[in-house]
Scaffold this motif. Sequence first.
Motif, PDB file in Angstrom:
ATOM      1  N   ASP A  67     -29.611  -8.718 -51.434  1.00 59.38           N
ATOM      2  CA  ASP A  67     -30.763  -7.922 -51.560  1.00 59.38           C
ATOM      3  C   ASP A  67     -30.763  -6.857 -50.524  1.00 59.38           C
ATOM      4  N   GLN A  68     -30.414  -6.902 -49.371  1.00 63.40           N
ATOM      5  CA  GLN A  68     -30.738  -5.745 -48.450  1.00 63.40           C
ATOM      6  C   GLN A  68     -29.243  -5.931 -47.419  1.00 63.40           C
ATOM      7  N   VAL A  92     -23.205   1.485 -48.716  1.00 61.30           N
ATOM      8  CA  VAL A  92     -24.335   0.631 -49.366  1.00 61.30           C
ATOM      9  C   VAL A  92     -24.917   1.316 -50.661  1.00 61.30           C
ATOM     10  N   GLU A  93     -25.176   2.436 -50.462  1.00 65.71           N
ATOM     11  CA  GLU A  93     -25.725   3.399 -51.563  1.00 65.71           C
ATOM     12  C   GLU A  93     -24.742   3.260 -52.929  1.00 65.71           C
ATOM     13  N   MET A  95     -23.044   0.637 -53.586  1.00 66.59           N
ATOM     14  CA  MET A  95     -23.097  -0.840 -53.977  1.00 66.59           C
ATOM     15  C   MET A  95     -24.643  -1.097 -54.858  1.00 66.59           C
ATOM     16  N   ARG A  96     -25.573   0.162 -54.735  1.00 66.20           N
ATOM     17  CA  ARG A  96     -26.701   0.263 -55.213  1.00 66.20           C
ATOM     18  C   ARG A  96     -27.543  -1.057 -54.838  1.00 66.20           C
ATOM     19  N   LEU A  97     -27.456  -0.943 -53.331  1.00 64.14           N
ATOM     20  CA  LEU A  97     -28.242  -2.010 -52.388  1.00 64.14           C
ATOM     21  C   LEU A  97     -29.169  -1.145 -51.562  1.00 64.14           C
ATOM     22  N   LYS A  98     -30.196  -2.078 -50.940  1.00 62.44           N
ATOM     23  CA  LYS A  98     -30.895  -1.308 -49.973  1.00 62.44           C
ATOM     24  C   LYS A  98     -30.588  -1.291 -48.645  1.00 62.44           C
ATOM     25  N   PRO A  99     -30.329  -0.414 -47.888  1.00 60.01           N
ATOM     26  CA  PRO A  99     -29.683  -0.181 -46.610  1.00 60.01           C
ATOM     27  C   PRO A  99     -31.061  -0.177 -45.578  1.00 60.01           C
ATOM     28  N   LEU A 100     -30.987  -1.007 -44.709  1.00 62.24           N
ATOM     29  CA  LEU A 100     -31.747  -0.827 -43.363  1.00 62.24           C
ATOM     30  C   LEU A 100     -31.135  -0.378 -42.326  1.00 62.24           C
ATOM     31  N   ILE A 101     -31.300   0.394 -41.181  1.00 63.31           N
ATOM     32  CA  ILE A 101     -30.562   0.850 -40.240  1.00 63.31           C
ATOM     33  C   ILE A 101     -31.341   0.229 -38.867  1.00 63.31           C
ATOM     34  N   ILE A 102     -30.542  -0.417 -38.171  1.00 63.18           N
ATOM     35  CA  ILE A 102     -30.576  -1.103 -37.059  1.00 63.18           C
ATOM     36  C   ILE A 102     -29.941  -0.434 -35.728  1.00 63.18           C
ATOM     37  N   ILE A 103     -30.669  -0.016 -34.803  1.00 57.17           N
ATOM     38  CA  ILE A 103     -30.058   0.746 -33.651  1.00 57.17           C
ATOM     39  C   ILE A 103     -30.553  -0.406 -32.438  1.00 57.17           C
ATOM     40  N   ASN A 104     -29.462  -1.086 -31.867  1.00 58.48           N
ATOM     41  CA  ASN A 104     -29.590  -1.866 -30.688  1.00 58.48           C
ATOM     42  C   ASN A 104     -29.379  -1.097 -29.532  1.00 58.48           C
ATOM     43  N   GLN A 220     -18.149  13.420 -58.181  1.00 58.90           N
ATOM     44  CA  GLN A 220     -19.120  13.873 -59.093  1.00 58.90           C
ATOM     45  C   GLN A 220     -20.247  12.807 -58.659  1.00 58.90           C
ATOM     46  N   GLU A 221     -20.172  11.894 -57.958  1.00 57.16           N
ATOM     47  CA  GLU A 221     -21.164  10.746 -57.739  1.00 57.16           C
ATOM     48  C   GLU A 221     -21.795  10.967 -56.475  1.00 57.16           C
ATOM     49  N   LEU A 222     -20.999  11.568 -55.291  1.00 52.95           N
ATOM     50  CA  LEU A 222     -21.083  11.774 -54.065  1.00 52.95           C
ATOM     51  C   LEU A 222     -22.680  11.945 -53.769  1.00 52.95           C
ATOM     52  N   ARG A 223     -22.806  13.151 -54.721  1.00 51.69           N
ATOM     53  CA  ARG A 223     -24.388  13.754 -54.274  1.00 51.69           C
ATOM     54  C   ARG A 223     -25.327  12.818 -54.523  1.00 51.69           C
ATOM     55  N   TYR A 224     -25.471  11.674 -55.351  1.00 54.49           N
ATOM     56  CA  TYR A 224     -26.457  10.934 -55.581  1.00 54.49           C
ATOM     57  C   TYR A 224     -26.499   9.749 -54.468  1.00 54.49           C
ATOM     58  N   PHE A 225     -25.876   9.671 -53.511  1.00 56.89           N
ATOM     59  CA  PHE A 225     -25.747   8.722 -52.727  1.00 56.89           C
ATOM     60  C   PHE A 225     -26.358   9.173 -51.198  1.00 56.89           C
ATOM     61  N   PHE A 226     -26.742  10.532 -51.462  1.00 60.73           N
ATOM     62  CA  PHE A 226     -27.716  11.222 -50.291  1.00 60.73           C
ATOM     63  C   PHE A 226     -28.942  11.430 -50.790  1.00 60.73           C
TER      64      PHE A 226
END
Length: 277
Positions: A67-68, A92-93, A95-104, A220-226
Motif C-alpha cells: 500500500d505504501q 516509488v512513483e 511503481m504507482r505506489l504511495k510514497p511517504l517521506i521520513i526524516i530521522n 517520455q514517462e519521466l515528467r509524470y513522476f514529478f
Amino acid sequence: MKGIVTKAVGGFFFPADCNQKIYQTKVRGKIKDKIYPGDLVEFTDGVIERLYQRKNLLFRPSIANVDQVLIMLAMDQPAFDRRLLDRFLLMVEDMRLKPLIIINKMELSMNKSPVEGFEDYFQAGYKIYFISVKEKKGLDILGKTLDEHVNVLTGPSGVGKSSLINEMTDAKLAVAELSPKLKRGVHTTRHVELLPVNKGGWLADTPGFTSLSIKHIKHQELRYFFPEFSDYLDKCQFRGCSHTHEPGCAVKDAVSNGLLSRDRYKSYQLFYEEINK
C-alpha cells in the motif's frame, strides 16, 4: 481461513489471520504460482489451499500487495541527500505506489522549524514525517499512518531503519553503527518479513532496494513522476515537450518564475540525462 503471508523460509510459509496470529504452513501442489510475503492466501490444517489475486508485486525486494512505501533518510549521519531522496521518490512513483517521506535524527538538526528546506516536497504533495527514533519523537503520528496497510520501509543504510522497526514493532533487529571511515551504515537485514503494527498494519522489514537504477524508465514517462509538474504539462508550446531545452516550455517558465522548485527541476534534468545515455 484467510491470511496474509508474513514470510517464507525453507519451504514453509507463515500466514497471519485477522488478529495477526501467525501460523506455519506448506503449499498444496495445485498452487503453481510462487508465493511472496504480502500475498493473501486461504489455508487450513497447515496447508495453503488458495492464492488470491494480487493488486501488485514488487521485486528487489519481493513483496506483494503493498500500500505504501516509507522512504527514510536522516538529517545527518549520514548527511541528507536530496538527489537520493528524489531518486527513491521517482522509483516509488514508477511503481504507482504511495510514497511517504521520513526524516530521522531530527535531534541533530539545528533548525527550529523542521519544515525549512523541505517546502518543495510539500508543494509536490508529499507527506513528510520528521522523527527522532533516538528521542522517541514523532513516532506516534507516524504509527497512525501504518494502520491497516502493508508498508515497505526503504532508504540508504545508516539512517535508522532497523531502530525504527524495533520501536514500531516487537522485533529485535540488529542495529549496525555507522562506519567511522565511510560515514555510512551497513545493511543488517537479510530477508523479507512483514512485522505486525497497531490496528492490523504490517511493516515490511526488507533488505532494501537492491538496485537504484532508473534506466528502465522511458524518458517520455519521466515528467509524470514529478507530480508538481502536472499543472504545466499541457501548456507547453510544443506537443511532446521534454521540458529540458525547448522554447515555450511551461515547466521551465514555472521554474524561472519561482512557481516550481529549482532543486526538484535539477533532479528532473539529471534523471533525464541519465535515462538517455
